[in-house]
Scaffold this active site. Structure first.
Site, mmCIF file in Angstrom:
data_model
loop_
_atom_site.group_PDB
_atom_site.id
_atom_site.type_symbol
_atom_site.label_atom_id
_atom_site.label_comp_id
_atom_site.label_asym_id
_atom_site.label_seq_id
_atom_site.Cartn_x
_atom_site.Cartn_y
_atom_site.Cartn_z
ATOM 1 C CG HIS A 44 -0.218 0.045 2.544
ATOM 2 N ND1 HIS A 44 0.216 1.208 3.129
ATOM 3 C CD2 HIS A 44 0.121 -0.952 3.408
ATOM 4 C CE1 HIS A 44 0.786 0.942 4.289
ATOM 5 N NE2 HIS A 44 0.750 -0.364 4.486
ATOM 6 C CB CYS A 60 2.477 -3.435 4.908
ATOM 7 S SG CYS A 60 0.985 -4.066 5.696
#
Length: 332
Positions: free
Chosen positions: A260, A278
Site C-alpha cells: 500500500h 507491509c
C-alpha cells in the site's frame, strides 16, 4: 503490518487479531511458475485427485496421448445423482464472469467442518474444466477449522486467456476468465519490486518490514484491493505505533499483509526497510499506479525475507510443492 480485511471498494475497519508467526508453509517457497508449455492439454478435474484430459468425451474417458493423474474408481450414479448434504453451505471465492490473475486458486469453503471420511465424496462433486493440469487439496485456513476449505490449483500459473468452469455439486456453477499476467517480485534486501506485466518489466523502489517485523517470505496472491483501509497497530500487537487510513491497499494475506501507499516510502523506499511488515510504496503516484493495474489473482512474491507465508494465510497455495499439493487431496 495492517489489520482487518479489505473489501473490493470503500474502507475497512479492523476485524481480526493477527498472530505474528503461527506456522510455516508445508514446503519451501516456490515462485509461481510461468513456464506454461506443459499446460496445453484440455483437462477436467473430475474427482481423481488430479485432472483427466478430454476433448468433449465423457469424464473418465482417456483419449490417446493423454494422462489421468491419480486415477481412482468412479462413483456410482447413485452416489452422484443427489448432492451430498456436506456441500450445503459451500462458497466459491470467484464470482460469475470475473476476470482474475494468473495465480488465483479456486477456493471452496464450507460453513461447517467436512469430516475426513467425507472429503473424498466431496471432491467427487467438485469439477473444474480448463486447459490446465491441476488438483484439489485440503487447506487449513488461518481463520477456519481443518476441513472447511479445499482449493484447486493448477500445476503452474494459469495461462492468460484461459476460460474456466467450476461446478460444486448441483447448486454452484462459476465461469471465469484468466486475464493478462502480472507478477511482482519484492526483494527486501535491495528494497525493490520488479513488476512483470504482459511482457514488460519495470523496477519500483519499496520499503518492507523492519527487522523483527519482517514481511512474509514466499508467494502471495492478491485477494482484493481497497482505495482506503483503516489500520490499527493495537490489533497486531504493536502498541500505539499507528492508527489511521492508508490508501491504495492491495490485500495479500488474511493476517494483515498489504502492499500500500506509505508516506515513509517517500524517504526510505529503495534504501531501508522501516514498515511493520507491509510493503510500502511512495505517494508520488507509484502506489496508485500499481493499485490501478493489479487485479485479484495477481501474484506477489517476496524474496530475501524470513518465515514463509502458510498456504492458508490468504492464498499461499503456491508455497507448497506440486507433490505435496496433490498429496493433500483426499483422493490421492
Amino acid at each position: 503490518m495492517t489489520t482487518g480485511t479489505a473489501g473490493s471498494t470503500g474502507s475497512t475497519r479492523p476485524t481480526e487479531v493477527r498472530g505474528r508467526r503461527i506456522g510455516r508453509a508445508w514446503g519451501a517457497a516456490a515462485v509461481c511458475a510461468l513456464a506454461l508449455a506443459g499446460c496445453s492439454a484440455r483437462a477436467v478435474a473430475d474427482g481423481s485427485g488430479g485432472t483427466s484430459a478430454g476433448t468433449g468425451a465423457a469424464v473418465g474417458a482417456k483419449p490417446a496421448g493423454t494422462t489421468t493423474l491419480n486415477p481412482s474408481p468412479k462413483p456410482t450414479p447413485s452416489a452422484t445423482s443427489t448432492p451430498l448434504k456436506s456441500l450445503r453451505g459451500a462458497r466459491v471465492n470467484i464470482a460469475e464472469g470475473q476476470t482474475v490473475g494468473v495465480g488465483m486458486p479456486i477456493s471452496v469453503t464450507f460453513d461447517h467442518v467436512i469430516p475426513a471420511a467425507e472429503r473424498a465424496d466431496v471432491e467427487r462433486q467438485l469439477k473444474v474444466t480448463a486447459e490446465a493440469e491441476g488438483s484439489w487439496s485440503w487447506v487449513r485456513d488461518r481463520n477456519l477449522l481443518d476441513g472447511q476449505r479445499v482449493d484447486f490449483r493448477p500445476r503452474a500459473c494459469w495461462k492468460p486467456g484461459t476460460a474456466v468452469t467450476v461446478r460444486a455439486g448441483a447448486g454452484i456453477t462459476r465461469h471465469f476468465t484468466v486475464g493478462r499476467s502480472l507478477v511482482a517480485t519484492v526483494d527486501v534486501r535491495t528494497h525493490t519490486m520488479t513488476v512483470e506485466k504482459a511482457g514488460s518489466t519495470r523496477r519500483v523502489p519499496i520499503t518492507a518490514g523492519a527487522p523483527g517485523m519482517d514481511t512474509w517470505n514466499g508467494t502471495m496472491v492478491v485477494s482484493d484491493k481497497s482505495a482506503k483501509v483503516f489500520m490499527d497497530s493495537r490489533t497486531v500487537g504493536y502498541g500505539d505505533s499507528y492508527a489511521g487510513y492508508y490508501s491504495y491497499a492491495v490485500h495479500l494475506t488474511t493476517s494483515g499483509t498489504y502492499l500500500h501507499q506509505n508516506p515513509k516510502a517517500n524517504t526510505y523506499a529503495g534504501h531501508q526497510n522501516v514498515t511493520h511488515g507491509c510493503v510500502g510504496l511512495a505517494t508520488d503516484g507509484t502506489a496508485k499506479r500499481f493499485y490501478d493495474e493489479v487485479i485479484p489473482g495477481n501474484v506477489v512474491t517476496v524474496v530475501g525475507s524470513k518465515d514463509t507465508v502458510a498456504a492458508g494465510n490468504g492464498y499461499g497455495d503456491w508455497n507448497v510443492s506440486w507433490e505435496q499439493w496433490r498429496a493433500g487431496s483426499a483422493l490421492s
